[in-house]
Design a protein around this motif. Sequence first.
Motif, short mmCIF file in Angstrom:
data_model
loop_
_atom_site.label_atom_id
_atom_site.label_comp_id
_atom_site.label_asym_id
_atom_site.label_seq_id
_atom_site.Cartn_x
_atom_site.Cartn_y
_atom_site.Cartn_z
N TRP A 1 0.84 -1.20 0.00
CA TRP A 1 0.00 0.00 0.00
C TRP A 1 0.88 1.24 0.00
O TRP A 1 2.04 1.21 0.40
N GLU A 2 0.29 2.34 -0.45
CA GLU A 2 0.90 3.66 -0.39
C GLU A 2 -0.19 4.69 -0.14
O GLU A 2 -1.34 4.49 -0.56
N ALA A 3 0.14 5.75 0.56
CA ALA A 3 -0.79 6.87 0.77
C ALA A 3 -0.05 8.16 0.44
O ALA A 3 1.07 8.38 0.93
N THR A 4 -0.66 9.00 -0.39
CA THR A 4 -0.03 10.25 -0.81
C THR A 4 -0.91 11.43 -0.44
O THR A 4 -2.06 11.51 -0.89
N LEU A 5 -0.37 12.32 0.38
CA LEU A 5 -1.07 13.57 0.69
C LEU A 5 -0.77 14.56 -0.42
O LEU A 5 0.40 14.85 -0.72
N VAL A 6 -1.82 15.06 -1.06
CA VAL A 6 -1.69 16.02 -2.17
C VAL A 6 -2.14 17.39 -1.69
O VAL A 6 -3.32 17.59 -1.36
N GLU A 7 -1.21 18.33 -1.62
CA GLU A 7 -1.53 19.71 -1.27
C GLU A 7 -1.64 20.53 -2.54
O GLU A 7 -1.24 20.11 -3.62
N GLY A 8 -2.21 21.72 -2.44
CA GLY A 8 -2.32 22.60 -3.60
C GLY A 8 -3.62 22.47 -4.35
O GLY A 8 -3.80 23.12 -5.39
N LEU A 9 -4.56 21.65 -3.87
CA LEU A 9 -5.89 21.57 -4.49
C LEU A 9 -6.64 22.87 -4.19
O LEU A 9 -6.65 23.34 -3.04
N ASP A 10 -7.25 23.45 -5.20
CA ASP A 10 -7.89 24.76 -5.03
C ASP A 10 -9.34 24.68 -5.49
O ASP A 10 -9.70 25.13 -6.58
N GLU A 11 -10.18 24.11 -4.66
CA GLU A 11 -11.62 24.03 -4.89
C GLU A 11 -12.32 24.58 -3.65
O GLU A 11 -11.78 24.51 -2.54
N PRO A 12 -13.53 25.13 -3.79
CA PRO A 12 -14.20 25.71 -2.62
C PRO A 12 -14.36 24.73 -1.46
O PRO A 12 -14.30 25.13 -0.30
N ASP A 13 -14.57 23.45 -1.76
CA ASP A 13 -14.81 22.47 -0.70
C ASP A 13 -13.66 21.48 -0.53
O ASP A 13 -13.78 20.51 0.20
N ALA A 14 -12.54 21.70 -1.23
CA ALA A 14 -11.44 20.74 -1.17
C ALA A 14 -10.11 21.49 -1.32
O ALA A 14 -9.85 22.10 -2.36
N LYS A 15 -9.29 21.41 -0.28
CA LYS A 15 -7.99 22.08 -0.28
C LYS A 15 -6.83 21.09 -0.28
O LYS A 15 -5.67 21.51 -0.39
N ALA A 16 -7.13 19.83 -0.13
CA ALA A 16 -6.09 18.79 -0.16
C ALA A 16 -6.77 17.48 -0.52
O ALA A 16 -8.01 17.39 -0.57
N ALA A 17 -5.97 16.46 -0.75
CA ALA A 17 -6.51 15.13 -1.08
C ALA A 17 -5.58 14.06 -0.55
O ALA A 17 -4.37 14.28 -0.39
#
Length: 575
Positions: free
Chosen positions: A170-186
């Motif tokens: 398994w792997e988990a990746t935190l993605v910063e820089g998302l720019d949506e009104p209801d989503a700032k990361a993934a």
Amino acid sequence: MLVTCRGPLCDRPRPLGGVGEMGAARHLSRMTTRATRRPWRLLGGCAPMGDTTVQFDDRLSAFDYMMFRADMDAHSRTSLMFIETLDAVPDFEALREQIDRASRVVPRLRQRVVAPLLPLAPARWVVDPDFSLGYHLRRVVLPGSGSLRELLDLAEVLHSTPLDPGRPLWEATLVEGLDEPDAKAALLWKLSHTVTDGVGGMLLDQMIHQESRDPSPEPMPPVPVPQDVTPLELTQSAVRGLPQRLVLGSLSRAAGIARRAGSAVTDPRSAVGSAARTIDDLRKLADSAAAEPSPLLRRRGLDHRFSTLDFPLADIRAAAKSHGCSVNDAYLAGIAGAMRIYHERLGVPVDSLNLAMPVNARAGGDSTAGNQWSAITMALPVAEPDVAKRMLAIRKSVLHARSGSSIDPTAILAPVLSWLPQQLLAGTGTGSLGIDVQASNVPGKVTERYIAGCRITRSVPIGPLPGVAMMATMVSFAGRCFVGVNYDTAAFSDSEALEQALAAGFDEVLGGGRGTAAISSTGTKASRMPAAAPASSSTPAPSSTPASSSKPATSRTTARKPAARKAPAAKDGDK
């Protein structure tokens, strides 16, 4: 925590003291982990299903090992992915601590696969003595404008890279820089299908995520005891036990033959009925070939593209109920409508397509977090434009497929297929059976979920492409249904046409053109997926974007996939 192990050195349950929660895992034996209320609460308030026992078997089935080996070939990889958007950027140390906590309670997150050198015994899950959380948990910054389409492009690249077979899968990746009104990361979760199926993934979800933004703090569970087991040791152990297994196997087969012979004498009617049922099963298996594969979808390549839809769960329930059908029937009707529209747009209409669908094989109350499923195949009726007639035809086809042969050819052939040379194994996926599309529908969580203090606004499942042209997976979450579509661009040569067809097909089912389904495959910010409504919380969260009120919008992304930029250097403890 109570560990039950069965084997020559341990034949009864016993509490473990002084050696950590996984002390008994040193034995190469069947292992069941029982989590009581207290250890479950150590996950930070994530409630299990009452006192349900979640089981993990340390032996890989032949089918599991076949999938493990298939992962080594780019054409037959079985990786699953869950794309979770978050309403805020989580503190990385808090996220690391929560995943570390989960890895101490969920054995699979720290276990790797060790296989014998010869096919004399099953491969085993063993606790990795070199487990490094810093390897499995990554952190990147999304390039570009931070749109959802760019997030999907990044997810495609991460999904296509192989998992390291020498580490936990398994792997988990935190993605910063998302720019949506209801989503700032993934958070992008990737794991091998060898670890679990969709239903088992929902069980793991309960152990990893939380039910509140600010759960009460709990002490950290102990680290599982590592197991330094080599392929040579497994092989030597299997060789030592081979004579006993051969004798016991021969005796068991002889006893079975004698029992059946005695039954034929004492109860000939029952014996004849059993033989007739076996013959009928073989006939149904031979007749299970559904339709001719689509002439448009014959090609297979290595480039895959993701697309997503989401819509209210209440809408698809109402659409299904209005025709006396199930949610699954309505879901398949949306896929069938999309396939009709796509084929007609490209000038090659077809009557039906071959579809494969996994069916949960767990008995009621079974909470095994592994692979417990079988597959059915059917001819998906796609030519019918009338939604009601299409849905009823699909319901009839599904019921017919479920009542088909009880013989599972995969289970019979897996012990042989799992040890085939790599090039031969790569050609044994469902695509080799002439399957065009695969679809899966997994019930999810009704309530909101949190991780590291952030609310999950979307939970999009992405299934593998085992030689098929398209894999569609639907998960319900917090009152919405999220459909993740993974398709082969060599088969679906017109991505824009397919994504518009997916939106239109579900729009037909959900209300005859009301525009309820909103497709997310957009390269601009003009059209965004609606997200799950926020739950009440003491901590304010960004507001959600309302569902689109017009026809679903989509546009094709023509730019090549961007490479991920790394976030600022992590601390030494993160490596």
